[in-house]
Design a protein around this motif. Structure first.
Motif, short mmCIF file in Angstrom:
data_model
loop_
_atom_site.label_atom_id
_atom_site.label_comp_id
_atom_site.label_asym_id
_atom_site.label_seq_id
_atom_site.Cartn_x
_atom_site.Cartn_y
_atom_site.Cartn_z
N ARG A 253 0.81 -1.21 0.00
CA ARG A 253 0.00 0.00 0.00
C ARG A 253 0.86 1.28 0.00
O ARG A 253 0.57 2.24 -0.71
CB ARG A 253 -0.90 -0.01 1.24
N SER A 254 1.96 1.25 0.77
CA SER A 254 2.75 2.48 0.90
C SER A 254 4.00 2.50 0.02
O SER A 254 4.79 3.42 0.10
CB SER A 254 3.14 2.67 2.38
N GLN B 13 2.23 3.48 -5.61
CA GLN B 13 1.59 4.79 -5.70
C GLN B 13 1.78 5.39 -7.08
O GLN B 13 0.86 5.99 -7.65
CB GLN B 13 2.14 5.73 -4.61
N GLU B 14 2.99 5.22 -7.66
CA GLU B 14 3.25 5.75 -9.01
C GLU B 14 2.33 5.10 -10.04
O GLU B 14 1.76 5.76 -10.91
CB GLU B 14 4.71 5.50 -9.41
N LEU C 32 -0.58 3.66 -9.48
CA LEU C 32 -1.96 4.09 -9.25
C LEU C 32 -2.22 5.45 -9.89
O LEU C 32 -3.27 5.67 -10.51
CB LEU C 32 -2.27 4.14 -7.75
N ASN C 33 -1.25 6.36 -9.77
CA ASN C 33 -1.40 7.68 -10.40
C ASN C 33 -1.50 7.55 -11.92
O ASN C 33 -2.35 8.19 -12.55
CB ASN C 33 -0.22 8.58 -10.03
N ASP D 222 6.42 3.15 -3.09
CA ASP D 222 6.44 4.21 -4.11
C ASP D 222 5.99 3.68 -5.45
O ASP D 222 5.24 4.32 -6.18
CB ASP D 222 7.87 4.77 -4.26
#
Ligand SMILES: [Zn+2]
Ligand SMILES: [Zn+2]
Length: 566
Positions: free
Chosen positions: A53-54, A59-60, A62-63, A56
């Protein structure tokens, strides 16, 4: 070479992975992240590893996904074990879908090819018969049924579905268990010379094991357009003949060689019905089976459709339509009538109608006979000659005797009973004062001869007969050939006179009760069982007098004198 190929057996592969640009950003999932992300495109949902979940990288990605889709898809964060299982099951489903997609394309091609080959032969009809394991693909060529191909049932179904789906109107979704019809237009079959192909299909016995049929009626375009060529490697085969012959089947059941000969005669007509009569348990369905098997042996190139409620015997030479064995009589009658109507469109030469149960079925039988089909059926009447008043009772306009008493509709009638046979080891002499029989029946029996050779059942039995006193039972039957004399007598004088005059003919078969009496005097049948199982014992002199009168009346008519008033 098979025109289907081996494509249906192709093994499963992994799902297609987008190699180039993917609108959902799957091409941007790095190698490290691959097993931690699952994109469910169908449900627009992301399944993600909660431990990442956390990260990088997560998150990249998902963006990037949000940028590409312009939306925020719901994300389900779950444990890696759960996610791995989800991905595995997704792969499996995708593989099956892929396979079905490609298989369907190949099957469609195989289906078209099959129709092209059939059109090259200029056939009128093609039939799929799905059995428990195999599908027989048959064609009607110059009026004869020939086997074009036998394939596994799985391949047979794939081909059937592919051909069914060649229909341009897709309101019809293939449904294995339902009766369906439709049509393929010629533009879906370029190069075949076909104007259209009409389809009727549905389940048939053994439907629990995937049994079914599909019939295709071919209609060709006018004129002499280019015709496809018959591939040189196609070899047509004759349908298999049943092995047991009618003598081997019916002699042990108690039919005489003369009766079997009459039955063969009745079964030899290309059109018209033979009706088997008798109450439930009279053995008429085993006789019907023997007659049908005989017909299939004599000419296996004919197509037989049956309607039965329920199917009692598997007939590998037939398409057997089964009416569900429901307690709901109306429901069963509706199904029976629907099958009967469909039967007309299924390209039969021969039919078996389990029972003429009502006027609708009777009218279908009449239509079938009129249009050149031969049939076997049963009717629940006690005496062979009573089929005429019974049918007339169903509809005294459309089934009046002037209509149905026609030798091209009804070739003959068989009445039948099962008669108990004495155990030869323990039978007892019959006593002239047998208290089980009324005195009139005892006197009637004595009128037929010396009763010293007559026996009765031993109520205690013996070890040979499991203490039942009986051996295997025998059939007693009367075979009536429906000739023009009989038919015109029924119309002009009624059933009673027609019956008497027919039985007075020197070539007529004897009655069931006369056969039972003969068996009693051979010591094989207990006279008390004649009354219980076949009918009252007549006095010999009365019967002979009746026959003499009828003979005289026939002779008077033949001599051209005025017929005695009936
Ligand atoms: Zn014994
Ligand atoms: Zn015995």
């Amino acid at each position: 070479m098979s025109f289907i190929g081996t494509v249906f057996g192709r093994g499963k592969r992994g799902p297609r992975r987008p190699s180039g640009f993917d609108p959902y950003g799957r091409h941007l999932i790095g190698k490290n992240l691959e097993r931690h992300v699952h994109v469910d495109v169908e449900n627009q949902t992301l399944f993600l590893d909660e431990d990442r979940r956390s990260s990088d990288e997560m998150q990249e990605w998902l963006n990037a996904h949000r940028r590409l889709t312009g939306a925020v898809w719901p994300a389900k964060w779950e444990g890696i074990a759960e996610l791995t299982a989800r991905k595995a099951s997704f792969r499996e489903i995708t593989a099956i879908r892929d396979q079905a997609g490609e298989g369907a394309a190949t099957a469609r091609e195989a289906g078209r090819k099959l129709l092209t080959i059939a059109a090259a032969f200029r056939i009128s009809d093609m039939h799929f018969r799905h059995g428990a394991t195999h599908t027989s693909i048959e064609i009607r060529l110059r009026k004869k049924i020939m086997i074009l191909k036998e394939v596994s049932r799985h391949e047979g179904r794939q081909l059937e579905i592919a051909i069914f789906n060649l229909q341009s109107s897709r309101k019809n979704t293939y449904s294995e268990k339902d009766p369906q019809d439709g049509g393929i237009t010629g533009d879906a079959l370029p190069g075949t010379g076909l104007a259209n192909v009409r389809i009727i299909r549905g389940p048939s016995y053994p439907q629990m094991d995937g049994g079914g049929f599909m019939s295709l009626r071919f209609q060709y375009k006018e004129g002499t357009g280019a015709r496809p060529e018959i591939p040189p490697d196609i070899i047509l085969r004759s349908p298999k003949k049943p092995e047991v012959d009618i003598e081997a089947e019916l002699l042990p059941k108690g039919f005489s060689p003369r009766q079997i000969d009459l039955l063969k005669y009745l079964c030899s007509f290309p059109a018209g019905f033979v009706v088997l009569t008798g109450p439930t348990g009279s053995g008429k369905s085993t006789t019907l089976l023997a007659l049908s098997r005989h017909q299939a042996r004599i000419d296996p190139h004919k197509r037989l459709i049956t309607i039965e409620r329920p199917v009692e015997y598997f007939m590998p030479w037939a398409v057997q339509l089964e009416v569900s064995n429901t307690d709901d009589t109306e429901q069963a009658q509706r199904e029976f009538a629907e099958h009967a109507r469909n039967m007309l469109r299924m390209d039969p030469d021969r039919v078996v109608i389990g029972e003429i149960q009502d006027v609708g079925v009777a009218l279908v039988a009449v239509t079938l006979a009129r249009t050149g089909h031969s049939g076997l059926t049963t009717l629940h009447v006690d005496d062979a000659f009573d089929i005429f008043p019974r049918l007339e009772d169903m509809d005294n306009d459309r089934l009046k005797r002037q209509v149905i008493c026609d030798t091209s509709l009804f070739r003959g009638v068989v009445a039948q009973r099962i008669q108990s046979v004495l155990c030869p080891h323990c039978k007892l002499p019959w006593e002239p004062d047998d208290p089980r029989m009324p005195s009139v029946s005892r006197d009637a029996l004595r009128s037929w001869g010396d009763t010293s050779g007559v026996y009765r059942r031993n109520p205690d039995g013996c070890d040979h007969c499991n203490h039942m006193g009986n051996d295997s039972p025998t059939a007693v039957a009367e075979v009536v050939v429906a000739n023009t004399e009989l038919m015109s007598n029924v119309i002009r004088h009624g059933v009673e006179i027609a019956r008497q005059w027919h039985r007075a003919r020197p070539d007529a078969d004897t009655t069931m009760v006369e056969k039972s009496i003969a068996l009693a005097f051979e010591g094989r049948v207990d006279p008390a069982d004649i009354i219980g199982e076949v009918g009252q014992i007549p006095f010999r002199d009365e019967l002979e007098q009746e026959r003499r009168r009828a003979t005289a009346a026939r002779a008077a008519r033949d001599a051209g004198t005025k017929e005695p008033a009936p």
